[in-house]
Write a protein that holds these residues in place. Sequence first.
Motif, PDB file in Angstrom:
ATOM      1  N   ALA A  25       0.806  -1.221   0.000  1.00  0.00           N
ATOM      2  CA  ALA A  25       0.000   0.000   0.000  1.00  0.00           C
ATOM      3  C   ALA A  25       0.838   1.269   0.000  1.00  0.00           C
ATOM      4  CB  ALA A  25      -0.955   0.003   1.193  1.00  0.00           C
ATOM      5  N   GLY A  26       2.017   1.206   0.567  1.00  0.00           N
ATOM      6  CA  GLY A  26       2.867   2.393   0.633  1.00  0.00           C
ATOM      7  C   GLY A  26       3.665   2.656  -0.624  1.00  0.00           C
ATOM      8  N   ASP A  27       3.590   1.766  -1.590  1.00  0.00           N
ATOM      9  CA  ASP A  27       4.370   1.908  -2.822  1.00  0.00           C
ATOM     10  C   ASP A  27       3.458   2.389  -3.952  1.00  0.00           C
ATOM     11  OD1 ASP A  27       5.901   1.655  -5.128  1.00  0.00           O
ATOM     12  OD2 ASP A  27       6.773  -0.260  -4.528  1.00  0.00           O
ATOM     13  N   PRO A  28       3.593   3.638  -4.373  1.00  0.00           N
ATOM     14  CA  PRO A  28       2.709   4.167  -5.421  1.00  0.00           C
ATOM     15  C   PRO A  28       2.893   3.483  -6.780  1.00  0.00           C
ATOM     16  CG  PRO A  28       4.446   5.742  -4.917  1.00  0.00           C
ATOM     17  CD  PRO A  28       4.569   4.631  -3.922  1.00  0.00           C
ATOM     18  N   GLU A  29       3.957   2.739  -6.951  1.00  0.00           N
ATOM     19  CA  GLU A  29       4.175   2.037  -8.219  1.00  0.00           C
ATOM     20  C   GLU A  29       3.394   0.732  -8.300  1.00  0.00           C
ATOM     21  OE1 GLU A  29       8.232   1.650  -9.430  1.00  0.00           O
ATOM     22  OE2 GLU A  29       8.714   3.701  -8.863  1.00  0.00           O
ATOM     23  N   ILE A  30       2.873   0.283  -7.170  1.00  0.00           N
ATOM     24  CA  ILE A  30       2.091  -0.953  -7.143  1.00  0.00           C
ATOM     25  C   ILE A  30       0.659  -0.643  -7.563  1.00  0.00           C
ATOM     26  CG2 ILE A  30       1.155  -2.781  -5.649  1.00  0.00           C
ATOM     27  CD1 ILE A  30       4.175  -3.020  -6.165  1.00  0.00           C
ATOM     28  N   ASP A  31       0.152  -1.419  -8.500  1.00  0.00           N
ATOM     29  CA  ASP A  31      -1.201  -1.239  -8.995  1.00  0.00           C
ATOM     30  C   ASP A  31      -2.226  -1.597  -7.920  1.00  0.00           C
ATOM     31  OD1 ASP A  31      -3.672  -2.473 -10.668  1.00  0.00           O
ATOM     32  OD2 ASP A  31      -2.649  -0.910 -11.801  1.00  0.00           O
ATOM     33  N   ASP A  32      -3.315  -0.846  -7.872  1.00  0.00           N
ATOM     34  CA  ASP A  32      -4.394  -1.107  -6.916  1.00  0.00           C
ATOM     35  C   ASP A  32      -4.937  -2.534  -7.036  1.00  0.00           C
ATOM     36  OD1 ASP A  32      -4.321   1.384  -5.755  1.00  0.00           O
ATOM     37  OD2 ASP A  32      -6.093   2.142  -6.791  1.00  0.00           O
ATOM     38  N   ALA A  33      -4.903  -3.100  -8.233  1.00  0.00           N
ATOM     39  CA  ALA A  33      -5.439  -4.446  -8.437  1.00  0.00           C
ATOM     40  C   ALA A  33      -4.702  -5.472  -7.589  1.00  0.00           C
ATOM     41  CB  ALA A  33      -5.372  -4.827  -9.911  1.00  0.00           C
ATOM     42  N   LEU A  34      -3.428  -5.294  -7.391  1.00  0.00           N
ATOM     43  CA  LEU A  34      -2.669  -6.236  -6.572  1.00  0.00           C
ATOM     44  C   LEU A  34      -3.080  -6.127  -5.102  1.00  0.00           C
ATOM     45  CD1 LEU A  34      -0.543  -8.427  -6.540  1.00  0.00           C
ATOM     46  CD2 LEU A  34       1.205  -6.659  -6.326  1.00  0.00           C
ATOM     47  N   ILE A  35      -3.315  -4.921  -4.654  1.00  0.00           N
ATOM     48  CA  ILE A  35      -3.778  -4.715  -3.275  1.00  0.00           C
ATOM     49  C   ILE A  35      -5.189  -5.278  -3.114  1.00  0.00           C
ATOM     50  CG2 ILE A  35      -4.382  -2.935  -1.577  1.00  0.00           C
ATOM     51  CD1 ILE A  35      -1.994  -1.329  -2.888  1.00  0.00           C
ATOM     52  N   GLY A  36      -6.041  -5.040  -4.092  1.00  0.00           N
ATOM     53  CA  GLY A  36      -7.391  -5.586  -4.068  1.00  0.00           C
ATOM     54  C   GLY A  36      -7.392  -7.104  -4.060  1.00  0.00           C
ATOM     55  N   PHE A  37      -6.481  -7.695  -4.818  1.00  0.00           N
ATOM     56  CA  PHE A  37      -6.369  -9.152  -4.843  1.00  0.00           C
ATOM     57  C   PHE A  37      -6.017  -9.692  -3.460  1.00  0.00           C
ATOM     58  CE2 PHE A  37      -3.670 -12.936  -5.174  1.00  0.00           C
ATOM     59  CZ  PHE A  37      -4.570 -13.822  -5.730  1.00  0.00           C
ATOM     60  N   HIS A  38      -5.025  -9.084  -2.818  1.00  0.00           N
ATOM     61  CA  HIS A  38      -4.635  -9.560  -1.480  1.00  0.00           C
ATOM     62  C   HIS A  38      -5.732  -9.296  -0.445  1.00  0.00           C
ATOM     63  CE1 HIS A  38      -0.679 -11.191  -2.144  1.00  0.00           C
ATOM     64  NE2 HIS A  38      -0.439 -10.186  -2.967  1.00  0.00           N
ATOM     65  N   ALA A  39      -6.478  -8.220  -0.611  1.00  0.00           N
ATOM     66  CA  ALA A  39      -7.599  -7.946   0.289  1.00  0.00           C
ATOM     67  C   ALA A  39      -8.659  -9.028   0.127  1.00  0.00           C
ATOM     68  CB  ALA A  39      -8.195  -6.566   0.009  1.00  0.00           C
ATOM     69  N   ALA A 103     -10.428   3.472 -15.512  1.00  0.00           N
ATOM     70  CA  ALA A 103      -9.580   4.569 -15.040  1.00  0.00           C
ATOM     71  C   ALA A 103     -10.123   5.229 -13.777  1.00  0.00           C
ATOM     72  CB  ALA A 103      -9.421   5.610 -16.147  1.00  0.00           C
ATOM     73  N   ASP A 104     -11.446   5.189 -13.597  1.00  0.00           N
ATOM     74  CA  ASP A 104     -12.030   5.871 -12.442  1.00  0.00           C
ATOM     75  C   ASP A 104     -12.116   4.990 -11.197  1.00  0.00           C
ATOM     76  OD1 ASP A 104     -13.963   4.217 -13.482  1.00  0.00           O
ATOM     77  OD2 ASP A 104     -15.602   5.644 -13.220  1.00  0.00           O
ATOM     78  N   VAL A 105     -11.646   3.755 -11.277  1.00  0.00           N
ATOM     79  CA  VAL A 105     -11.672   2.853 -10.130  1.00  0.00           C
ATOM     80  C   VAL A 105     -10.336   2.960  -9.398  1.00  0.00           C
ATOM     81  CG1 VAL A 105     -11.826   0.455  -9.368  1.00  0.00           C
ATOM     82  CG2 VAL A 105     -13.258   1.266 -11.262  1.00  0.00           C
ATOM     83  N   ALA A 106     -10.390   3.420  -8.165  1.00  0.00           N
ATOM     84  CA  ALA A 106      -9.181   3.529  -7.349  1.00  0.00           C
ATOM     85  C   ALA A 106      -9.515   3.090  -5.938  1.00  0.00           C
ATOM     86  CB  ALA A 106      -8.659   4.962  -7.351  1.00  0.00           C
ATOM     87  N   LEU A 107      -8.570   2.425  -5.320  1.00  0.00           N
ATOM     88  CA  LEU A 107      -8.764   1.979  -3.945  1.00  0.00           C
ATOM     89  C   LEU A 107      -8.228   3.015  -2.976  1.00  0.00           C
ATOM     90  CD1 LEU A 107      -7.642  -1.768  -4.052  1.00  0.00           C
ATOM     91  CD2 LEU A 107      -9.965  -0.855  -4.026  1.00  0.00           C
ATOM     92  N   ASP A 108      -8.936   3.186  -1.894  1.00  0.00           N
ATOM     93  CA  ASP A 108      -8.429   3.958  -0.769  1.00  0.00           C
ATOM     94  C   ASP A 108      -7.618   2.954   0.042  1.00  0.00           C
ATOM     95  OD1 ASP A 108      -7.998   5.074   1.758  1.00  0.00           O
ATOM     96  OD2 ASP A 108      -9.933   6.105   1.780  1.00  0.00           O
ATOM     97  N   ARG A 109      -6.322   2.974  -0.140  1.00  0.00           N
ATOM     98  CA  ARG A 109      -5.450   1.943   0.423  1.00  0.00           C
ATOM     99  C   ARG A 109      -5.509   1.895   1.943  1.00  0.00           C
ATOM    100  NH1 ARG A 109      -0.269   1.520  -3.560  1.00  0.00           N
ATOM    101  NH2 ARG A 109      -1.482   1.310  -5.474  1.00  0.00           N
ATOM    102  N   ALA A 110      -5.595   3.041   2.588  1.00  0.00           N
ATOM    103  CA  ALA A 110      -5.683   3.070   4.049  1.00  0.00           C
ATOM    104  C   ALA A 110      -6.995   2.431   4.501  1.00  0.00           C
ATOM    105  CB  ALA A 110      -5.570   4.497   4.569  1.00  0.00           C
ATOM    106  N   ALA A 111      -8.080   2.702   3.780  1.00  0.00           N
ATOM    107  CA  ALA A 111      -9.379   2.125   4.126  1.00  0.00           C
ATOM    108  C   ALA A 111      -9.383   0.609   3.905  1.00  0.00           C
ATOM    109  CB  ALA A 111     -10.485   2.787   3.314  1.00  0.00           C
TER     110      ALA A 111
END
Length: 133
Positions: A25-39, A103-111
């Motif tokens: 989550a702290g790495d802006p180069e990581i795509d939100d999809a990867l964070i969403g997958f782990h969530a 393009a308009d789908v973004a995760l609030d990583r902290a949330a």
Amino acid sequence: MTPRDLAQTFLKKALEDLKGIRRLAGDPEIDDALIGFHARQCAEKALKAILTAAEVRTGRTHELSGLIDLLIEDARIDPPDWLREIDVFSPYAVTWRYTELEADVALDRAAVEMLMERTLEWAAARVEEIDSK
């Protein structure tokens, strides 16, 4: 492996996904999809921990809403209303892993991190309750 042992394994694996979310989550180069997958993985494993402890067979279902329904119908566990929020991660299992996100789908990583922490804490407490019966 006993249901209790398997439930603890699911919780441990869910925690590994949560640690991955925290790191990524702290790495802006990581795509939100990867964070969403782990969530999504974290949530699935947390729910399966409870169901396994309650000796409810999940079969091959990976749908988060289906697992929540099993909690209610088969395990007789009334989940908190906020738990339904995890279903937003269901598409990260396959759909968004293999296609581009809008393009308009973004995760609030902290949330996302907070929701997964809350989900995992709730699941661990339910497993503990079941184990103490």
